[in-house]
Design an enzyme around this catalytic site. Sequence first.
Site, PDB file in Angstrom:
ATOM      1  CE  LYS A  23      -5.680  -9.374   1.224  1.00  0.00           C
ATOM      2  NZ  LYS A  23      -5.521  -9.952  -0.333  1.00  0.00           N
ATOM      3  CB  SER A  34      -6.431 -11.221  -4.398  1.00  0.00           C
ATOM      4  OG  SER A  34      -6.117 -12.539  -4.385  1.00  0.00           O
ATOM      5  CB  SER A  41      -6.821 -13.552  -0.668  1.00  0.00           C
ATOM      6  OG  SER A  41      -6.033 -12.187  -1.033  1.00  0.00           O
TER       7      SER A  41
END
Length: 531
Positions: free
Chosen positions: A112, A217, A193
């Site tokens: 990420k 997330s 996210s």
Amino acid sequence: MQKISLLAAAPLLVIAPTAAPVSAMPPPLPEVEGKDAATLRAEMESGRIYEGLTALVYLDRIGRIDDYGPKLDAVIATMSQTDLSAEGKRLYDERMAGKARGPLHGIPILLKDNIEAAGPLPTTAGSLALKDNVTNRDAPLVARLRDAGAIILGKTNLSEWANIRSDNSTSGWSAIGGLTKNPYALDRNTCGSSSGSAAAVAASLAPLAIGTETDGSITCPAGVNGVVGFKPTVGLVSRTHIVPISHSQDTAGPITLMVRDAAAVMSVIAGSDPTDPATAEADARKTDYVAALSPDALKGKRIGVMRDRVGDRADIVALFDTALKQMESLGATLVEIADSRKGNEGLGAAEFEILLTELKADMATYLGGLPNANAPRSLADVIAFNKANPDELKWFDQGIFELAESKGGLDSPAYLAAREKAVRLAGPEGIDRLLKTYGVDLLIGVTNGPAWVSDLVKGDSYKSPGTSQLPAVAGYPHLTVPMGAVEGLPIGLSFIGAKWSDAHILAAGYAYEQASRKRVAPSYRASVIAD
């Protein structure tokens, strides 16, 4: 930094044991769609594929699936073909010399893009304010992955600033990466996210990815994209050199196709880090998470069924009830819980106060330590940058940022009161109370509803069910495993346990997964609604 489509398999000729004659047409690239890391490792050991070629095949697939074709926009940046080929050859040579490093040896992994990694790739958190944030340092969890032989393939898109900028945001959108699309229906959202990490694994752009979670997330994107996601106990994995929101709740964790791969990643990244005080107990608590897996892990277990968090959609209830019958057939005893929210009044407000206050403080610490002299140094600097750059605010505002900037410090009475209340309500009076009162070993619930239609103008329209808040605020482990689909859109099953019960939660999810096998491959439809 580049994202390219390969047109030849020349690296195979470089690292194969004996080079094949060069012909006018290169051999076809091996197929990796739907293959988990354990399968790839077996193919490397058998000689059907080689470390350097493996990374390049995924690079090619990113070009075909993410940049063209369905154009998922799940990946922000990749390492170059040259770098990946060289790293793969080195790992291939090690394996041929009998020095394979373990189950992740030669396996590509995506990070990420709020996690730092040494090399040319910036760590942007999706924001133009950090587009040049090349720190050339590995987050400790990344260093552990490299030491285990994993190949860092690139960075994934995310909800910008991990979805803490605005309460009117669209999950999966960032100014750097655009809007991540759901591979099951391209008009549907990927949740936030860690949207890019989950969509990338679902689409086989990599067999493994790392996401981060503050509240939902990892688990929501994994559930919505039909893959496995594991949020470990806060303090089991280092957060150093990861763009923060909250030191109370932040953690990184794996997103994978299968629970075994998540366990393998956890066996590598778990551990103490002297620069992250929260991990002081990690070395004493970590274990071999793969060795702890068993298809019989649910036998004799008492499971608390959080019925009040399932929602009232008949199709989701049907999936959940089928999962319950599966677990009963594996020897589990089910205990219905109708009041899992009892005593949680005020938890949401207390959590929000924590996130706002810690965002301001933790962001200043992170930004202040960046080596780039031109980097923003505080949340106030980022707010000012966004006001000066219309591309940042064209879809939604930065109201949460501005509210956080108005907060006091970590010694403010409002923050200290909220912290005490939230931890107590989510932990001792939340998960711990439920486990003790009902005499159960773990809790289960529905991770997510079906993915909603993405709408950059109106923002998210997420609806219940959801189970992330209690384990997020308490800092306890939370695993999601595919449970099936409604309207072709994946639904996840959540496994939640006490602090440091990570091995038991992974084992429970593994037993269910092996018996149920509910994951289905994505179809890349334009929409759920027929044309």
